[in-house]
Enzyme design. Structure first.
Site, PDB file in Angstrom:
ATOM      1  CG  ASP A  52      -1.233   7.623   2.314  1.00  0.00           C
ATOM      2  OD1 ASP A  52      -0.072   8.617   2.794  1.00  0.00           O
ATOM      3  OD2 ASP A  52      -0.835   6.575   1.713  1.00  0.00           O
ATOM      4  CB  SER A  82       1.915   6.460  -4.407  1.00  0.00           C
ATOM      5  OG  SER A  82       1.087   4.880  -3.379  1.00  0.00           O
ATOM      6  CG  HIS A  98       3.410   5.913   1.156  1.00  0.00           C
ATOM      7  ND1 HIS A  98       1.849   5.518   0.716  1.00  0.00           N
ATOM      8  CD2 HIS A  98       3.911   5.164  -0.319  1.00  0.00           C
ATOM      9  CE1 HIS A  98       1.627   5.845  -0.372  1.00  0.00           C
ATOM     10  NE2 HIS A  98       3.024   5.319  -0.836  1.00  0.00           N
TER      11      HIS A  98
HETATM   12  N1  ARG Z   1       0.655  -0.060   0.300  1.00  0.00           N
HETATM   13  C1  ARG Z   1       1.267   1.646   0.124  1.00  0.00           C
HETATM   14  C2  ARG Z   1       2.505   0.775  -1.123  1.00  0.00           C
HETATM   15  O1  ARG Z   1       2.143   0.137  -1.769  1.00  0.00           O
HETATM   16  C3  ARG Z   1       1.452   2.308   0.898  1.00  0.00           C
HETATM   17  C4  ARG Z   1       2.800   1.313   1.178  1.00  0.00           C
HETATM   18  C5  ARG Z   1       3.668   2.701   2.722  1.00  0.00           C
HETATM   19  N2  ARG Z   1       2.491   2.795   4.000  1.00  0.00           N
HETATM   20  C6  ARG Z   1       2.670   1.798   4.745  1.00  0.00           C
HETATM   21  N3  ARG Z   1       2.458   0.580   5.928  1.00  0.00           N
HETATM   22  N4  ARG Z   1       3.913   1.032   4.467  1.00  0.00           N
HETATM   23  O2  ARG Z   1       3.294   1.395  -1.217  1.00  0.00           O
HETATM   24  N1  GLU Z   2       1.341   2.518  -2.380  1.00  0.00           N
HETATM   25  C1  GLU Z   2       1.627   2.201  -3.175  1.00  0.00           C
HETATM   26  C2  GLU Z   2       2.815   3.264  -4.208  1.00  0.00           C
HETATM   27  O1  GLU Z   2       3.432   3.703  -3.306  1.00  0.00           O
HETATM   28  C3  GLU Z   2       0.902   2.650  -4.968  1.00  0.00           C
HETATM   29  C4  GLU Z   2       0.129   1.118  -4.538  1.00  0.00           C
HETATM   30  C5  GLU Z   2      -0.131   0.294  -5.823  1.00  0.00           C
HETATM   31  O2  GLU Z   2       0.921  -0.268  -6.017  1.00  0.00           O
HETATM   32  O3  GLU Z   2      -1.106   0.251  -6.400  1.00  0.00           O
HETATM   33  O4  GLU Z   2       3.130   3.842  -5.285  1.00  0.00           O
END
Ligand code: ARG
Ligand code: GLU
Length: 703
Positions: free
Chosen positions: A219, A626, A83
């Site tokens: 990921d 991330s 991502h």
């Molecule tokens: N929750 C994770 C973060 O904040 C992954 C986001 C990307 N994945 C998704 N399914 N939207 O960024």
């Molecule tokens: N998916 C998040 C990012 O893009 C990390 C997840 C979190 O917020 O801990 O940084």
């Protein structure tokens, strides 16, 4: 016997109680080093951060300012999340070469794909410059006067810093402006795409599984850093060569089990751990519910359109994911803050703080801070609500209104040709970005759902009349001299509708918000200072601010609800359990199913012959972490951080070791995908794979 019990109790208290925190890597000596070693680490503070010798920090790169990445080979191979590399993977994709759908693997250096604008920063050194930055500042100053001193001191310190020609510098406030640190860093700008799994692996589970455990997502994506012939940063050039890093992370094939030490090393973006209870109340009772409501309304429309039409589903996949990501996070955050009784605990803490102030005779200095907070937040509440409502309705969830917002900025820049040209170029790229995947009917339906949350005047006929729901007609409006363009914009129906609201935002909402916010910031700075002075034995770590940090903990499961326990490790079997052919979230590639059938896991299976996919830890992470490496007790890479569990996303405000967990992909799953799934064995050969766990010792222990 009794003595042993006491010692054991002491050790278990030590290892369970002291967790949480994002620490400055140059200051780990002492308490952090001891805590890490008590958790099982064999690393010294110097192994992690050393200015004069290579250390772990030399392998950690800030990826494009938003994510983290790490070097995993002597030839500059760089690992981050799928991502995090998503937009690069997307921009190299086309109908014929759909790298999002099918994945991408460069089989030679020549096949690696350059990415304009992408950069990775490495920290060279960190210096405490507090005394210099606060030179001349005193307690009697107003916030503005203080800030002007700070700003001019910062400029002077930057000018005086001695660095190499290819180095860059930044200075950032810590502990709410009570401390300042200078960072010297190197920025590499030739970063090429090397590999990415198909989305059905890299984003397996998509939104349904986002922020959720158990997780089965691979990921990750792989890049390579290129440097000039002298191994220095350089813009893209065909003459550039793979970068030779000062350090790269060896990869452990032994993985982790419950209780193992891990540390996460990266660039967390923003946290707010020292807010008063009244701020958390406002967040959970007003701001989060308000933001959730707007997004819920927008998502309801989007989901319906995406379900009914495949073209729209593909067009809006990324926009929907962005909106849903924080919508879901805020819901989890509120649940977690409630479950851990964060507000009541903060109130208790504040009572204790008040008691200590009196005991120490510091009432004159600090006695009124909590009351000041109460009244400042009472005054802030309405404007804070209004501003976040405006942001959600006009900027984040409706695209025609977002275009209008940008148009007002362009109008504002029309005072001379040069600034107009710049604003226009930015406007055109915004328009192209939006219209690349745009459906006016859907946007109009969102407008009708969310605009009533801001105003009673909802006039959707602007969608029939405006030129901006279509890229070609929008670009025609932007042709001509600044005055012609501005006049035409002002004749546009959507602009006429939106402009008064946007003007109100600029002339009233934003100034009032900023002034009340800076009042709160000033109190928060004093409160931070007071906390550290009055209760010096608490654990104080600076809030995340996009700078390099270390967090550490253990591999550990948790109890999300009564009678439910979540184990900390997931396996490929779970991918198969969730697999749904042709489902956009849970489809899986045929090759992966085949490898599962034949159990062809090679050296990547665990000792029970199963293939681990993801695991949980008590590391305190946030957005920006991330792509951060999870590092074992010996300094080897074991996991790749990419998310947190839903019940624990409140760790941005309140870390609770009971339920806050970060989610990592097991490196063995990543290597399995690279090797067995993609056949990119040349990449595996570049890496250093190790077996740090001494198997003979383990056998003796088991007997
Ligand atoms: N929750 C994770 C973060 O904040 C992954 C986001 C990307 N994945 C998704 N399914 N939207 O960024
Ligand atoms: N998916 C998040 C990012 O893009 C990390 C997840 C979190 O917020 O801990 O940084």
């Amino acid at each position: 016997m009794k003595f042993f019990k006491i010692v054991l109790l002491f050790i278990s208290l030590q290892t369970s109680a002291q967790q949480g925190g994002m620490w400055i890597p140059s200051l780990l000596n002492g308490m952090n080093e001891q805590e890490m070693q008590a958790l099982g680490s064999k690393l010294t503070a110097k192994d992690i951060f050393d200015v004069n010798n290579s250390s772990l920090k030399d392998a950690i790169g800030h990826f494009n300012g938003g994510c983290t990445s790490e070097v995993i080979s002597p030839k500059g191979l760089l690992l981050t999340n799928h991502h995090c590399g998503f937009s690069q993977i997307q921009s190299h994709s086309s109908i014929e070469n759909d790298y999002l759908k099918d994945g991408f693997w460069a089989m030679t250096l020549a096949e690696e794909l350059p990415n304009e604008g992408l950069y990775v920063d490495f920290i060279v050194r960190i210096e405490d410059v507090t005394t210099k930055v606060l030179n001349g500042v005193n307690d009697g100053m107003t916030a503005q006067v203080r800030q002007s001193f700070v700003d001019s001191n910062i400029n002077a310190v930057k000018k005086a810093a001695v660095v190499e020609p290819w180095h860059k510098i930044k200075i950032k406030p810590f502990f709410k402006g009570n401390q300042y640190f200078l960072f010297v860093f190197e920025r590499f700008e030739d970063i090429r795409l090397v590999g990415a799994p198909p989305t059905s692996i890299g984003k397996f589970g998509s939104d349904t599984d986002n922020w959720v455990w158990p997780r089965h997502t691979g990921d990750f994506s792989i890049f390579r850093i290129y440097a000039n012939k002298n191994n220095r940063p350089s813009k893209y050039s065909i003459d550039n060569v793979p970068y030779t890093p000062k350090h790269f992370l060896p990869i452990s094939l032994d993985g982790v089990e419950e209780g193992d030490f891990t540390m996460v090393f990266g660039f967390p973006g923003r946290t707010n751990e020292y807010l008063p209870a009244v701020a958390i109340e406002q967040l959970t009772e007003k701001i989060n519910p308000s933001n959730i409501a707007v997004r819920e309304a927008a998502l309801k429309v989007m989901d319906a359109y995406m379900k009914s039409n495949d073209t729209i589903r593909i067009q809006y996949a990324s926009k929907q994911a962005r909106i849903a990501n924080y919508w879901k996070k805020w819901i989890g955050e509120n649940k977690g803050l409630k479950k851990s009784k964060a507000i009541a605990k903060k109130r208790e803490f504040e009572a204790e703080f008040t008691k200590k102030i009196i005991e120490k005779g510091l009432e004159v200095q600090y006695g009124s801070l909590l009351e000041e907070f109460e009244s400042a937040y009472a005054e802030f509440n309405n404007i804070n609500m209004l501003r976040s409502r405006f942001t959600e309705v006009f900027i984040r969830n409706n695209e025609l209104m977002k275009i209008m917002f940008r148009l007002t900025q362009m109008e504002d820049a029309a005072y001379n040709q040069e600034s107009f040209n710049k604003a226009k170029a930015y406007m055109i790229s915004t328009l192209k970005g939006i219209h690349k995947n745009y459906n006016a009917e859907l946007d109009r339906a969102i407008f009708n759902e969310i605009m009533p949350l801001y105003t009673d005047e909802v006039n959707d006929r602007i969608y029939d009349k405006t030129s901006f729901t279509n890229l070609d007609s929008a670009l025609v409006v932007l042709e001509g001299s600044p005055s012609q363009v501005i006049q035409r914009i002002n004749e546009d129906a959507a602009y006429q509708y939106a402009k008064p609201y946007i003007m109100e935002f600029y002339t009233r909402i934003e100034p009032e918000y900023q002034s009340k916010k800076s009042n709160i910031n000033a109190i928060q700075k004093d409160y931070m200072q007071a906390l550290m002075q009055v209760m010096p034995n608490e654990r104080y770590f600076p809030d995340a601010n996009g700078t390099l940090r270390v967090t550490y903990g253990q591999v550990k499961g948790y109890e999300p609800r009564d009678a439910v326990y979540y184990k900390p490790i997931s396996y490929l079997d779970g991918v198969i359990e969730k697999y749904e052919p042709d489902d956009y979230e849970f489809d899986a590639p045929a090759k992966l199913l085949e490898l599962y059938e034949t159990q062809d896991y090679g050296q990547y299976a665990d000792s029970n012959g199963k293939l681990p996919v993801c695991f949980l830890g008590t590391n305190h992470t946030t957005g920006g972490n991330s792509g951060s490496p999870a590092i074992d007790a010996h300094g080897n890479l074991v996991g790749l951080n990419f998310d947190r569990v839903w019940e624990g996303t409140m760790s941005d405000y309140y870390y609770d070791a009971e339920i806050c967990r970060n989610i990592m992909v097991d490196l063995r799953y990543i290597l399995f995908i690279v090797d067995k799934f993609a056949g990119a064995t040349h990449l595996i050969e570049e890496m250093t794979l190790v077996h740090p766990k001494n198997n003979t010792v383990k056998l003796i222990e088991k007997n």
